[in-house]
Design a protein around this motif. Structure first.
Motif, PDB file in Angstrom:
ATOM      1  N   ALA A 102       0.836  -1.201   0.000  1.00  0.00           N
ATOM      2  CA  ALA A 102       0.000   0.000   0.000  1.00  0.00           C
ATOM      3  C   ALA A 102       0.870   1.250   0.000  1.00  0.00           C
ATOM      4  CB  ALA A 102      -0.916  -0.005   1.216  1.00  0.00           C
ATOM      5  N   ALA A 103       1.919   1.213   0.819  1.00  0.00           N
ATOM      6  CA  ALA A 103       2.822   2.361   0.888  1.00  0.00           C
ATOM      7  C   ALA A 103       3.499   2.580  -0.459  1.00  0.00           C
ATOM      8  CB  ALA A 103       3.857   2.141   1.977  1.00  0.00           C
ATOM      9  N   MET A 104       3.820   1.444  -1.114  1.00  0.00           N
ATOM     10  CA  MET A 104       4.507   1.537  -2.406  1.00  0.00           C
ATOM     11  C   MET A 104       3.580   2.171  -3.453  1.00  0.00           C
ATOM     12  SD  MET A 104       7.150  -1.389  -3.372  1.00  0.00           S
ATOM     13  CE  MET A 104       6.033  -2.669  -3.765  1.00  0.00           C
ATOM     14  N   ILE A 105       2.295   1.714  -3.402  1.00  0.00           N
ATOM     15  CA  ILE A 105       1.335   2.248  -4.371  1.00  0.00           C
ATOM     16  C   ILE A 105       1.136   3.743  -4.143  1.00  0.00           C
ATOM     17  CG2 ILE A 105      -1.123   2.201  -5.048  1.00  0.00           C
ATOM     18  CD1 ILE A 105      -0.908  -0.878  -4.364  1.00  0.00           C
ATOM     19  N   ASP A 106       1.183   4.129  -2.861  1.00  0.00           N
ATOM     20  CA  ASP A 106       1.041   5.552  -2.561  1.00  0.00           C
ATOM     21  C   ASP A 106       2.290   6.342  -2.925  1.00  0.00           C
ATOM     22  OD1 ASP A 106      -1.434   5.044  -1.695  1.00  0.00           O
ATOM     23  OD2 ASP A 106      -0.981   5.103   0.441  1.00  0.00           O
ATOM     24  N   GLY A 107       3.289   5.645  -3.438  1.00  0.00           N
ATOM     25  CA  GLY A 107       4.469   6.358  -3.926  1.00  0.00           C
ATOM     26  C   GLY A 107       5.565   6.569  -2.900  1.00  0.00           C
ATOM     27  N   ALA A 108       5.547   5.760  -1.840  1.00  0.00           N
ATOM     28  CA  ALA A 108       6.608   5.903  -0.850  1.00  0.00           C
ATOM     29  C   ALA A 108       7.914   5.361  -1.407  1.00  0.00           C
ATOM     30  CB  ALA A 108       6.233   5.149   0.421  1.00  0.00           C
ATOM     31  N   THR A 109       8.994   6.077  -1.170  1.00  0.00           N
ATOM     32  CA  THR A 109      10.293   5.569  -1.610  1.00  0.00           C
ATOM     33  C   THR A 109      10.719   4.435  -0.678  1.00  0.00           C
ATOM     34  OG1 THR A 109      11.493   7.079  -0.197  1.00  0.00           O
ATOM     35  CG2 THR A 109      10.965   7.860  -2.414  1.00  0.00           C
ATOM     36  N   ARG A 110      11.792   3.755  -1.058  1.00  0.00           N
ATOM     37  CA  ARG A 110      12.272   2.636  -0.250  1.00  0.00           C
ATOM     38  C   ARG A 110      12.610   3.107   1.164  1.00  0.00           C
ATOM     39  NH1 ARG A 110      15.176   0.796  -3.760  1.00  0.00           N
ATOM     40  NH2 ARG A 110      13.945  -0.999  -4.363  1.00  0.00           N
ATOM     41  N   TRP A 111      13.276   4.273   1.229  1.00  0.00           N
ATOM     42  CA  TRP A 111      13.651   4.797   2.535  1.00  0.00           C
ATOM     43  C   TRP A 111      12.423   5.125   3.368  1.00  0.00           C
ATOM     44  CZ3 TRP A 111      16.903   5.118   6.247  1.00  0.00           C
ATOM     45  CH2 TRP A 111      16.779   6.131   7.193  1.00  0.00           C
ATOM     46  N   GLN A 112      11.397   5.738   2.711  1.00  0.00           N
ATOM     47  CA  GLN A 112      10.180   6.086   3.457  1.00  0.00           C
ATOM     48  C   GLN A 112       9.462   4.842   3.960  1.00  0.00           C
ATOM     49  OE1 GLN A 112       8.449   8.486   0.416  1.00  0.00           O
ATOM     50  NE2 GLN A 112       8.814  10.395   1.534  1.00  0.00           N
ATOM     51  N   ARG A 113       9.481   3.778   3.135  1.00  0.00           N
ATOM     52  CA  ARG A 113       8.842   2.532   3.580  1.00  0.00           C
ATOM     53  C   ARG A 113       9.551   1.993   4.817  1.00  0.00           C
ATOM     54  NH1 ARG A 113       9.394  -1.011  -1.217  1.00  0.00           N
ATOM     55  NH2 ARG A 113      10.004   0.848  -2.370  1.00  0.00           N
ATOM     56  N   LEU A 114      10.905   2.050   4.777  1.00  0.00           N
ATOM     57  CA  LEU A 114      11.683   1.575   5.918  1.00  0.00           C
ATOM     58  C   LEU A 114      11.380   2.420   7.152  1.00  0.00           C
ATOM     59  CD1 LEU A 114      14.004  -0.329   6.815  1.00  0.00           C
ATOM     60  CD2 LEU A 114      15.574   1.514   6.276  1.00  0.00           C
ATOM     61  N   ARG A 115      11.364   3.731   6.942  1.00  0.00           N
ATOM     62  CA  ARG A 115      11.240   4.660   8.059  1.00  0.00           C
ATOM     63  C   ARG A 115       9.828   4.640   8.656  1.00  0.00           C
ATOM     64  NH1 ARG A 115      10.264   6.839  11.497  1.00  0.00           N
ATOM     65  NH2 ARG A 115      10.647   8.865  12.458  1.00  0.00           N
ATOM     66  N   TYR A 116       8.804   4.580   7.796  1.00  0.00           N
ATOM     67  CA  TYR A 116       7.445   4.753   8.308  1.00  0.00           C
ATOM     68  C   TYR A 116       6.649   3.462   8.435  1.00  0.00           C
ATOM     69  CZ  TYR A 116       8.463   9.655   7.670  1.00  0.00           C
ATOM     70  OH  TYR A 116       9.051  10.890   7.759  1.00  0.00           O
ATOM     71  N   VAL A 117       7.113   2.366   7.837  1.00  0.00           N
ATOM     72  CA  VAL A 117       6.382   1.103   7.998  1.00  0.00           C
ATOM     73  C   VAL A 117       7.185   0.109   8.817  1.00  0.00           C
ATOM     74  CG1 VAL A 117       5.234  -0.800   6.837  1.00  0.00           C
ATOM     75  CG2 VAL A 117       5.239   1.473   5.794  1.00  0.00           C
ATOM     76  N   VAL A 118       8.439  -0.139   8.400  1.00  0.00           N
ATOM     77  CA  VAL A 118       9.209  -1.204   9.044  1.00  0.00           C
ATOM     78  C   VAL A 118       9.639  -0.794  10.451  1.00  0.00           C
ATOM     79  CG1 VAL A 118      11.272  -2.624   8.879  1.00  0.00           C
ATOM     80  CG2 VAL A 118       9.969  -2.105   6.834  1.00  0.00           C
ATOM     81  N   VAL A 119      10.245   0.382  10.574  1.00  0.00           N
ATOM     82  CA  VAL A 119      10.786   0.786  11.869  1.00  0.00           C
ATOM     83  C   VAL A 119       9.710   0.850  12.964  1.00  0.00           C
ATOM     84  CG1 VAL A 119      11.927   2.674  13.104  1.00  0.00           C
ATOM     85  CG2 VAL A 119      12.870   1.834  10.958  1.00  0.00           C
ATOM     86  N   PRO A 120       8.515   1.423  12.687  1.00  0.00           N
ATOM     87  CA  PRO A 120       7.485   1.397  13.740  1.00  0.00           C
ATOM     88  C   PRO A 120       7.136  -0.025  14.190  1.00  0.00           C
ATOM     89  CG  PRO A 120       6.872   2.957  12.062  1.00  0.00           C
ATOM     90  CD  PRO A 120       8.081   2.254  11.551  1.00  0.00           C
ATOM     91  N   TYR A 121       7.169  -0.962  13.232  1.00  0.00           N
ATOM     92  CA  TYR A 121       6.905  -2.352  13.616  1.00  0.00           C
ATOM     93  C   TYR A 121       7.977  -2.895  14.549  1.00  0.00           C
ATOM     94  CZ  TYR A 121       2.738  -4.138  11.551  1.00  0.00           C
ATOM     95  OH  TYR A 121       1.439  -4.411  11.321  1.00  0.00           O
ATOM     96  N   MET A 122       9.194  -2.338  14.450  1.00  0.00           N
ATOM     97  CA  MET A 122      10.317  -2.848  15.225  1.00  0.00           C
ATOM     98  C   MET A 122      10.387  -2.234  16.625  1.00  0.00           C
ATOM     99  SD  MET A 122      11.975  -4.916  13.205  1.00  0.00           S
ATOM    100  CE  MET A 122      10.574  -5.408  12.242  1.00  0.00           C
TER     101      MET A 122
END
Lengths: 343, 293
Positions: free
Chosen positions: A239-259
Motif C-alpha cells: 500500500a505504501a509503495m502504491i502511494d508512492g513511498a520511496t524505499r527509505w520512506q517505507r523503511l522509516r514509516y512502515v518497518v521501523v514502527p513495527y520494530m
C-alpha cells in the motif's frame, strides 16, 4: 488454578530461587556490615646481654581461634560502604574542596577504584547497547533480502559470536589483537606504527572491549529483528509503495514502527547483560585500564591470601542497587500495564 | 521472495550483500583463525616476523617436521588433564539442564494457568533476579559454603546454577504454556482428572518443543558460566571454562599458550555442533519473548 495446587507446582522452583537468589542477597547485606578481624598481635620482650628488645609477632593460634569463633569478622556498620575502596566519601569531599575545576574534580574521583569501575560499567552499557541495536538491525535488513537458499548458513555463522562462551570469545579476539596476531599486526601496518599496541593505552583498551561487546551481542539483536521483519505485513508495504513511498520512506514509516517493541525488548535484555560485564575483562587481561563492578567483586573474592568478603559484599550491594535503578522504569511500566488490564 | 525485494535496484543489492558478507567475515574469521592456528606452534600463532607464518606454519615445520602439530592438544588434554574438566562440565551441564527443566516446567505451567496477582509478582521478582549479576550472588554464597563445608563440590555448583537459571526458565516456559490453549487441560479436568493428572496426560505430551528450546538455553547458561564455576569449584573439580582461565594464569611458558588455544577450540566445538543441530529452536527461542511483545 486453586491456590493450593499452584503452591505445589511452583514450590520447587520458588524455593530454589528463594534459597539461592533471595537469601544470598540477605547474606551479602549482612556480610557487608562486617570486616575481617585484626590479627592478634603479641608483644614479647627478649632480654639479652645487650638490653631488652620488644618484638611484635602475630599470634596465629589466637587469630585462627577468633576467626573460627566469628567467621563473619567484626562488626563494622556501614563503614565499608564509605571507605576508600567504595563510596570514598572522605576522598570525594576532599577532591571537591581541592579541585581546581570540574574537570579536575572528575579526574580525581575517577582515580578512586569504585568510581573507575562505575564509569567503565556505565560507559560499556550505554555505548554497546545502541551499537548492538543498530548493527543488528542493519544485518537483519541485509540478510532479509538475501536469496532463501543462503539464509540458513548465514544465520548459522551470524549466531556464532553470541553462542560462544564469553570468556572464550574474548580470548580468541585477545589473541588476534596481540601485536603478533592477525589484527594487531595488520593495524601496525595500516597505521605504519610498529609500536602500536591495543593493550597499552587505556582508551584503546576501552574501545577494544566495546568492540568485543558489540561483536558478542549483535547476533542477538539481529535474530530478534530478523524474526520481526518476517511479521511486517506485506499489504501495508505494498500500500505504501502504491502511494508512492520511496524505499527509505517505507523503511522509516512502515518497518521501523513495527520494530519499536522489539527495540524495547532488546534494550532491556542488553542493559541487564551489559551491566554485569565481567568475562571480557578477564579474557582481555584489561584490569589495569578497565575494571567493572563485577570485576572488582571478583577481585576481592579471589584476593591472594585473604578474601575480602566484607568489601566484596559492599560492592555487591551497591551493584544490586544499581540494577534496581536500571530496572525501575521497566518495572513501573509493567506494573501500570498490569493494573490497567482486567484480571 | 517478497515483492518489494524483487525490484530492488542493483546498487542497493550489491551494497547490502557486501555488508552482510563483511559481517560474516567479522563473525567467522576469528574462529577459523583460531582453529587453524591451534595446530601450529606458538612461534607461528604469535609470529613476530610475519603474521602469514600462522597460515603456512613455517616455524611449525622447522620445530616439528610437519606443517600441522597436535602438540597443543596433547599438552592440554593429557599433560594438563583437560579431559577431567570436560568430564566435570558434562556432569554439571547435564544435571543443571535436567533439574532446571523439571522445576521450570512445573513452575511455568502454574504461572501460566494462575490468574491471581501473586503469579504476576513472582514473574516480576524473577525478572529482577534475572538481572542480578551472578558474581554478586557468588559473594553471598562463599562464606556460608565455606562454613558448612559445601564449597568446591559439583552438586553445590549444580544447585546454584539451577537456581540462577530458574528466572529465565520460568519466563520462557511461562510464555510457552500460555500458547497451549487452556481448554485442553480444563476439559481433561471436567472429565474428572485432577490438575496434576491433566498436566501429566494432556500437557506433557505436547510441551516438548518448548522444553527443548528452553533446555538449549539452560545448556548454554551452564556451559558458558564463568563467575559461578570459577569461584565455587575446587581445583580438581574445575570445569572447562575456569580451567582455561587457569591455563592463562600459569606463567606464559613457551607452549603453554598453545595449550589454552587448543583447549579453547575443544570447548567451542560442542557449541558449534549444538547450533548446527538446533539452529531453528535457538532462533525461535530468542524471539519467543520478543515478537509477542
Amino acid at each position: 488454578m486453586k491456590h493450593r495446587t499452584f503452591l505445589w507446582f511452583i514450590l520447587p522452583s520458588l524455593s530454589a530461587m528463594v534459597l539461592f537468589i533471595a537469601l544470598p542477597i540477605v547474606s551479602v547485606f549482612v556480610q557487608s556490615l562486617f570486616v575481617a578481624h585484626d590479627q592478634v598481635l603479641v608483644v614479647t620482650e627478649n632480654c639479652g646481654p645487650f638490653g631488652c628488645k620488644q618484638t611484635t609477632t602475630v599470634d596465629q593460634e589466637a587469630t585462627r581461634a577468633l576467626k573460627e569463633a566469628a567467621p563473619l569478622g567484626k562488626f563494622n556498620g556501614f563503614e565499608t560502604y564509605t571507605n576508600r575502596g567504595h563510596l570514598a566519601l572522605a576522598e570525594v569531599s576532599q577532591a571537591w574542596r581541592s579541585a581546581t575545576g570540574i574537570g579536575d574534580f572528575v579526574s580525581q574521583v575517577l582515580n578512586l577504584p569504585f568510581y573507575r569501575a562505575v564509569a567503565f560499567t556505565l560507559s560499556y552499557t550505554f555505548v554497546v547497547t545502541p551499537f548492538v541495536i543498530l548493527l543488528g538491525l542493519a544485518v537483519a535488513l541485509g540478510v532479509n533480502s538475501l536469496p532463501r537458499a543462503i539464509k540458513g548458513p548465514t544465520i548459522f555463522v551470524s549466531l556464532l559470536p553470541m553462542i560462544v562462551t564469553p570468556l572464550i570469545g574474548s580470548l580468541i579476539l585477545f589473541w588476534m589483537i596481540d601485536s603478533r596476531g592477525l589484527i594487531g599486526a595488520t593495524l601496525q601496518i595500516v597505521f605504519d606504527d610498529p609500536d602500536l599496541s591495543l593493550k597499552a593505552s587505556p582508551t584503546l583498551t576501552w574501545i577494544t572491549l566495546f568492540v568485543y561487546g558489540v561483536w558478542h551481542s549483535a547476533p542477538f539483536s539481529f535474530i530478534v529483528f530478523y524474526a520481526g521483519l518476517q511479521t511486517v505485513p506485506q499489504d501495508t508495504l505494498e500500500a505504501a509503495m502504491i502511494d508512492g513511498a520511496t524505499r527509505w520512506q517505507r523503511l522509516r514509516y512502515v518497518v521501523v514502527p513495527y520494530m519499536t517493541p522489539l527495540v524495547t525488548f532488546i534494550t532491556l535484555m542488553q542493559l541487564m547483560d551489559n551491566f554485569r560485564v565481567f568475562e571480557p575483562i578477564v579474557g582481555f587481561s584489561a584490569q589495569a585500564s578497565a575494571t567493572s563492578l563485577s570485576y572488582i567483586i571478583y577481585n576481592d573474592l579471589r584476593g591472594g591470601d585473604s578474601q575480602l568478603f566484607g568489601s566484596a559484599a559492599a560492592t555487591s550491594m551497591l551493584t544490586i542497587l544499581g540494577v534496581a535503578v536500571l530496572l525501575l522504569p521497566v518495572l513501573i511500566r509493567t506494573w501500570r500495564e498490569f493494573n490497567r488490564k482486567p484480571v | 521472495m517478497t515483492p518489494s525485494s524483487q525490484n530492488r535496484s542493483r546498487g542497493l543489492v550489491i551494497l547490502s550483500t557486501s555488508f552482510v558478507a563483511l559481517w560474516l567475515l567479522i563473525a567467522a574469521v576469528p574462529f577459523l583463525w583460531t582453529l587453524w592456528g591451534s595446530f601450529k606452534v606458538q612461534g607461528d600463532f604469535f609470529s613476530k616476523s610475519d603474521w602469514t607464518y600462522a597460515l603456512y606454519g613455517v616455524r611449525t615445520l622447522a620445530e616439528t617436521g610437519a606443517t600441522f602439530t597436535g602438540q597443543g592438544y596433547h599438552g592440554a588434554w593429557i599433560e594438563q588433564e583437560f579431559w577431567r574438566a570436560t568430564l566435570n562440565t558434562g556432569i554439571v551441564v547435564f544435571f543443571t539442564v535436567i533439574i532446571s527443566l523439571t522445576l521450570g516446567t512445573l513452575g511455568g505451567y502454574a504461572l501460566a494457568r494462575s490468574g491471581y496477582k501473586y503469579a504476576f509478582w513472582i514473574l516480576m521478582a524473577a525478572l529482577v533476579f534475572r538481572a542480578m549479576p551472578h558474581i554478586t550472588l557468588v559473594s553471598g554464597y562463599l562464606l556460608p559454603f565455606f562454613e558448612w563445608n559445601l564449597w568446591g563440590h559439583l552438586p553445590t555448583t549444580i544447585i546454584v546454577l539451577v537456581a540462577i537459571n530458574q528466572p529465565f526458565t520460568l519466563w520462557m516456559l511461562h510464555s510457552f504454556f500460555l500458547n497451549i490453549p487452556k481448554d485442553m487441560d480444563e476439559s481433561a479436568m471436567v472429565d474428572g482428572c485432577t490438575r496434576f493428572q491433566a498436566f501429566r496426560h494432556v500437557i506433557i505430551p505436547v510441551m516438548w518443543p518448548g522444553v527443548i528450546t528452553t533446555g538449549l538455553f539452560s545448556f548454554l547458561l551452564a556451559y558458558n558460566d564463568f563467575a559461578v564455576t570459577a569461584m565455587l569449584l575446587s581445583q580438581e573439580n574445575q570445569t572447562m571454562v575456569p580451567k582455561i582461565a587457569s591455563f592463562l594464569g600459569t606463567t606464559q611458558v613457551e607452549g603453554n599458550v598453545m595449550f589454552a588455544v587448543a583447549a579453547v577450540v575443544s570447548a567451542t566445538a560442542p557449541l558449534f555442533a549444538l547450533v548446527m543441530m538446533f539452529q531453528r529452536q535457538i532462533v525461535s527461542g530468542l524471539t519467543a519473548g520478543a515478537v509477542k511483545g
